[in-house]
Design a protein around this motif. Structure first.
Motif, PDB file in Angstrom:
ATOM      1  N   ALA A 122     -40.818  18.484  18.019  1.00 52.96           N
ATOM      2  CA  ALA A 122     -39.718  19.246  18.824  1.00 52.96           C
ATOM      3  C   ALA A 122     -38.374  18.974  18.570  1.00 52.96           C
ATOM      4  CB  ALA A 122     -39.712  18.692  20.238  1.00 52.96           C
ATOM      5  N   ALA A 123     -38.024  18.073  17.466  1.00 54.21           N
ATOM      6  CA  ALA A 123     -36.576  17.692  16.968  1.00 54.21           C
ATOM      7  C   ALA A 123     -36.196  19.127  16.426  1.00 54.21           C
ATOM      8  CB  ALA A 123     -36.838  16.493  16.138  1.00 54.21           C
ATOM      9  N   ARG A 124     -36.628  19.703  15.764  1.00 55.58           N
ATOM     10  CA  ARG A 124     -35.819  20.773  15.192  1.00 55.58           C
ATOM     11  C   ARG A 124     -35.631  21.937  15.826  1.00 55.58           C
ATOM     12  NH1 ARG A 124     -39.444  25.016  13.089  1.00 55.58           N
ATOM     13  NH2 ARG A 124     -41.501  24.728  13.696  1.00 55.58           N
ATOM     14  N   SER A 128     -29.341  18.749  20.717  1.00 60.86           N
ATOM     15  CA  SER A 128     -29.110  17.357  21.300  1.00 60.86           C
ATOM     16  C   SER A 128     -30.524  16.561  21.303  1.00 60.86           C
ATOM     17  CB  SER A 128     -28.615  17.737  22.662  1.00 60.86           C
ATOM     18  OG  SER A 128     -27.357  17.198  23.085  1.00 60.86           O
ATOM     19  N   VAL A 129     -30.113  15.443  20.883  1.00 65.51           N
ATOM     20  CA  VAL A 129     -31.482  14.702  21.304  1.00 65.51           C
ATOM     21  C   VAL A 129     -31.000  12.925  21.356  1.00 65.51           C
ATOM     22  CG1 VAL A 129     -31.796  14.428  18.700  1.00 65.51           C
ATOM     23  CG2 VAL A 129     -33.856  13.534  20.137  1.00 65.51           C
ATOM     24  N   GLU A 130     -31.601  12.259  22.459  1.00 62.26           N
ATOM     25  CA  GLU A 130     -31.415  10.866  22.588  1.00 62.26           C
ATOM     26  C   GLU A 130     -32.456  10.115  23.048  1.00 62.26           C
ATOM     27  OE1 GLU A 130     -27.606   9.667  24.280  1.00 62.26           O
ATOM     28  OE2 GLU A 130     -26.594  11.455  23.559  1.00 62.26           O
ATOM     29  N   ILE A 131     -32.439   8.801  22.613  1.00 65.77           N
ATOM     30  CA  ILE A 131     -33.737   7.903  22.818  1.00 65.77           C
ATOM     31  C   ILE A 131     -33.398   6.879  23.736  1.00 65.77           C
ATOM     32  CG2 ILE A 131     -35.302   6.291  22.002  1.00 65.77           C
ATOM     33  CD1 ILE A 131     -35.098   8.113  19.239  1.00 65.77           C
ATOM     34  N   ILE A 132     -34.124   6.563  24.794  1.00 64.80           N
ATOM     35  CA  ILE A 132     -34.068   5.477  25.674  1.00 64.80           C
ATOM     36  C   ILE A 132     -35.222   4.592  25.582  1.00 64.80           C
ATOM     37  CG2 ILE A 132     -33.473   4.685  27.988  1.00 64.80           C
ATOM     38  CD1 ILE A 132     -32.619   7.623  28.571  1.00 64.80           C
ATOM     39  N   GLU A 133     -35.072   3.242  25.141  1.00 66.84           N
ATOM     40  CA  GLU A 133     -36.154   2.541  24.974  1.00 66.84           C
ATOM     41  C   GLU A 133     -36.055   1.291  25.946  1.00 66.84           C
ATOM     42  OE1 GLU A 133     -36.138  -0.791  23.872  1.00 66.84           O
ATOM     43  OE2 GLU A 133     -34.774  -1.066  22.264  1.00 66.84           O
ATOM     44  N   LEU A 134     -37.139   1.033  26.760  1.00 67.69           N
ATOM     45  CA  LEU A 134     -36.981  -0.049  27.864  1.00 67.69           C
ATOM     46  C   LEU A 134     -37.894  -1.249  27.884  1.00 67.69           C
ATOM     47  CD1 LEU A 134     -36.933   3.136  29.116  1.00 67.69           C
ATOM     48  CD2 LEU A 134     -36.067   2.144  31.142  1.00 67.69           C
ATOM     49  N   HIS A 135     -37.449  -2.282  27.917  1.00 70.67           N
ATOM     50  CA  HIS A 135     -38.825  -3.424  27.716  1.00 70.67           C
ATOM     51  C   HIS A 135     -38.425  -4.729  28.366  1.00 70.67           C
ATOM     52  CE1 HIS A 135     -39.336  -1.217  23.812  1.00 70.67           C
ATOM     53  NE2 HIS A 135     -40.598  -1.802  23.990  1.00 70.67           N
ATOM     54  N   ARG A 149     -38.413   3.861  14.580  1.00 67.65           N
ATOM     55  CA  ARG A 149     -39.292   4.608  13.945  1.00 67.65           C
ATOM     56  C   ARG A 149     -39.203   5.811  14.509  1.00 67.65           C
ATOM     57  NH1 ARG A 149     -41.868   6.134   9.734  1.00 67.65           N
ATOM     58  NH2 ARG A 149     -44.033   6.802  10.024  1.00 67.65           N
ATOM     59  N   THR A 150     -39.172   6.187  15.861  1.00 67.84           N
ATOM     60  CA  THR A 150     -39.018   7.454  16.196  1.00 67.84           C
ATOM     61  C   THR A 150     -37.642   8.308  15.882  1.00 67.84           C
ATOM     62  OG1 THR A 150     -40.050   6.543  18.345  1.00 67.84           O
ATOM     63  CG2 THR A 150     -38.887   8.771  18.457  1.00 67.84           C
ATOM     64  N   ALA A 151     -36.727   7.477  15.907  1.00 64.64           N
ATOM     65  CA  ALA A 151     -35.229   7.886  15.211  1.00 64.64           C
ATOM     66  C   ALA A 151     -35.457   8.233  14.004  1.00 64.64           C
ATOM     67  CB  ALA A 151     -34.138   6.834  15.508  1.00 64.64           C
ATOM     68  N   ASP A 152     -36.266   7.770  13.102  1.00 65.09           N
ATOM     69  CA  ASP A 152     -36.284   7.959  11.523  1.00 65.09           C
ATOM     70  C   ASP A 152     -36.988   9.435  11.570  1.00 65.09           C
ATOM     71  OD1 ASP A 152     -35.102   5.689  10.420  1.00 65.09           O
ATOM     72  OD2 ASP A 152     -36.887   4.604  10.254  1.00 65.09           O
ATOM     73  N   LEU A 153     -38.046   9.277  12.446  1.00 61.38           N
ATOM     74  CA  LEU A 153     -38.886  10.754  12.164  1.00 61.38           C
ATOM     75  C   LEU A 153     -37.939  11.815  12.732  1.00 61.38           C
ATOM     76  CD1 LEU A 153     -42.259   9.242  13.602  1.00 61.38           C
ATOM     77  CD2 LEU A 153     -41.907   9.871  11.366  1.00 61.38           C
ATOM     78  N   VAL A 154     -37.203  11.771  13.949  1.00 58.42           N
ATOM     79  CA  VAL A 154     -36.492  12.736  14.626  1.00 58.42           C
ATOM     80  C   VAL A 154     -35.376  13.069  13.596  1.00 58.42           C
ATOM     81  CG1 VAL A 154     -34.851  13.161  16.440  1.00 58.42           C
ATOM     82  CG2 VAL A 154     -37.169  12.182  16.952  1.00 58.42           C
ATOM     83  N   GLY A 155     -34.781  12.099  13.072  1.00 60.54           N
ATOM     84  CA  GLY A 155     -33.608  12.383  12.029  1.00 60.54           C
ATOM     85  C   GLY A 155     -34.194  13.026  10.933  1.00 60.54           C
ATOM     86  N   ALA A 156     -35.156  12.909  10.500  1.00 58.96           N
ATOM     87  CA  ALA A 156     -35.880  13.234   9.140  1.00 58.96           C
ATOM     88  C   ALA A 156     -36.038  14.834   9.697  1.00 58.96           C
ATOM     89  CB  ALA A 156     -36.868  12.436   8.472  1.00 58.96           C
ATOM     90  N   ALA A 157     -36.486  15.042  10.429  1.00 56.43           N
ATOM     91  CA  ALA A 157     -36.822  16.461  11.025  1.00 56.43           C
ATOM     92  C   ALA A 157     -35.670  17.160  11.264  1.00 56.43           C
ATOM     93  CB  ALA A 157     -37.787  16.562  12.360  1.00 56.43           C
ATOM     94  N   ARG A 158     -34.871  16.555  11.673  1.00 50.32           N
ATOM     95  CA  ARG A 158     -33.385  17.395  12.004  1.00 50.32           C
ATOM     96  C   ARG A 158     -32.902  17.683  10.671  1.00 50.32           C
ATOM     97  NH1 ARG A 158     -30.771  17.048  16.761  1.00 50.32           N
ATOM     98  NH2 ARG A 158     -28.732  17.470  15.718  1.00 50.32           N
ATOM     99  N   GLU A 159     -33.010  16.803   9.773  1.00 46.39           N
ATOM    100  CA  GLU A 159     -32.300  16.967   8.410  1.00 46.39           C
ATOM    101  C   GLU A 159     -33.121  18.042   7.733  1.00 46.39           C
ATOM    102  OE1 GLU A 159     -31.072  12.941   7.040  1.00 46.39           O
ATOM    103  OE2 GLU A 159     -32.329  13.681   5.259  1.00 46.39           O
ATOM    104  N   GLU A 160     -34.416  18.064   7.669  1.00 47.42           N
ATOM    105  CA  GLU A 160     -35.109  19.216   7.270  1.00 47.42           C
ATOM    106  C   GLU A 160     -34.870  20.522   7.681  1.00 47.42           C
ATOM    107  OE1 GLU A 160     -39.675  19.352   7.004  1.00 47.42           O
ATOM    108  OE2 GLU A 160     -39.095  17.575   6.052  1.00 47.42           O
ATOM    109  N   ALA A 161     -34.178  20.547   9.167  1.00 39.34           N
ATOM    110  CA  ALA A 161     -34.035  21.874   9.683  1.00 39.34           C
ATOM    111  C   ALA A 161     -32.443  22.164   9.813  1.00 39.34           C
ATOM    112  CB  ALA A 161     -34.582  21.584  11.158  1.00 39.34           C
ATOM    113  N   GLY A 162     -31.721  21.273   9.053  1.00 38.12           N
ATOM    114  CA  GLY A 162     -30.376  21.590   8.613  1.00 38.12           C
ATOM    115  C   GLY A 162     -29.583  21.265   9.911  1.00 38.12           C
ATOM    116  N   LEU A 163     -29.987  20.352  10.583  1.00 38.78           N
ATOM    117  CA  LEU A 163     -29.225  20.143  11.972  1.00 38.78           C
ATOM    118  C   LEU A 163     -28.313  18.875  11.740  1.00 38.78           C
ATOM    119  CD1 LEU A 163     -31.956  20.483  14.645  1.00 38.78           C
ATOM    120  CD2 LEU A 163     -30.108  21.797  14.708  1.00 38.78           C
TER     121      LEU A 163
END
Ligand code: NAD
Length: 249
Positions: A122-124, A128-135, A149-163
């Motif tokens: 979905a990232a590309r 706007s994207v934010e992550i909330i983790e609750l433990h 790990r999610t942020a890494d994957l999302v960040g890489a997808a955004r980078e690839e899409a030029g975001l």
């Protein structure tokens, strides 16, 4: 004579380790042959075909190296495996008997792995994207390994899409209340009694919002993934990071 997989557990007295022991005893194709915790002599690892390791970040590398040196494949759930630890492990596995495999999985819950995969897809499409983790409050690290790990994957997808990085909000934020940034993505950590492990990925676009949420209510949610790792690790020699690689994602 049978295809039963002999399994030993390191960190067997812990929250995860004891749940794994029970799951290994209950599964029809696995047999529990050893339980080890702090101070125990690992010896011949109980003659295990596969070891499952859930201990503490400081001890995990030595435990895994002990198994690998003896040609015993390992499924690892302990956190703290940064790039320098992984590099050392890869070198150790190269020297190990042929066919030795190690799976390092930051999250064994199948739903959490799907959540990460969906968030990456979905990232590309969203600026706007934010992550909330609750433990639970006993969790020692923040942000969680899964959030990072999610942020890494999302960040890489955004980078690839030029975001690029998620733009800052215009709100004045002197206390960093909008969360830590991992790979340019804001991550918020909540620690609350009653919680186990939960995460939301919020993606915002003009006039719409997509939320991808996963909840682990009980540690048993990790067990199908751990058993999947136990059944497959010997068919994946070398070091694999992430159960998704065993699931065809
Ligand atoms: P815990 O504190 O309940 O258990 C850890 C156990 O390891 C304890 O019994 C402790 O005595 C033992 N231990 C400490 N040092 C040891 C050593 N040198 N050798 C052998 N055993 C040793 O913790 P937990 O909640 O079971 O979590 C364990 C690890 O798994 C943590 O790093 C946690 O973040 C991680 N975790 C991963 C997942 C996942 O899906 N990958 C899920 C939950 C927790």
């Amino acid at each position: 004579m049978s295809d039963t997989i002999k399994v030993s557990v390191i960190g067997a007295s812990g929250r995860m380790g004891s749940t794994v022991c029970q799951a290994v005893e209950d599964a029809p194709d696995t047999e529990l042959v050893g339980r080890y915790d702090v101070g125990d002599d690992l010896g011949d690892l109980g003659g295990a075909d596969v070891v499952v390791e859930f201990s503490v970040p400081d001890s995990s590398p030595a435990n895994v190296a002990y198994c690998v040196d003896r040609g015993v494949s390992v499924v690892v759930g302990t956190t703290g495996w940064d790039e320098s630890r992984l590099e050392t492990l890869r070198a150790q596995v190269e020297q190990a008997p042929e066919g030795t495999g190690v799976l390092i999985a930051p999250n064994f819950a199948i739903g959490a792995i799907l959540m990460m995969s969906f968030a990456q897809q979905a990232a590309r499409f969203y600026e706007s994207v934010e992550i909330i983790e609750l433990h639970h409050p006993g969790k020692v690290d923040a942000p969680s390994g899964t959030a990072a790990r999610t942020a890494d994957l999302v960040g890489a997808a955004r980078e690839e899409a030029g975001l690029g990085d998620v733009p800052d909000a215009t709100t004045h934020d002197p206390h960093g209340a909008r969360g830590a940034r991992v790979h340019g993505v804001p991550v918020h950590s909540v620690r609350l009694l009653g919680l186990v492990a939960h995460q939301e990925v919020l993606l915002g676009g003009e006039g719409e919002q997509l939320t991808i949420r996963h909840d682990s209510f009980d540690r048993v949610s990790f067990m199908p993934g751990v058993l999947e790792g136990v059944r497959n690790v010997r068919q994946h020699p070398g070091v694999t990071v992430g159960l998704e690689h065993y699931l065809g994602l």
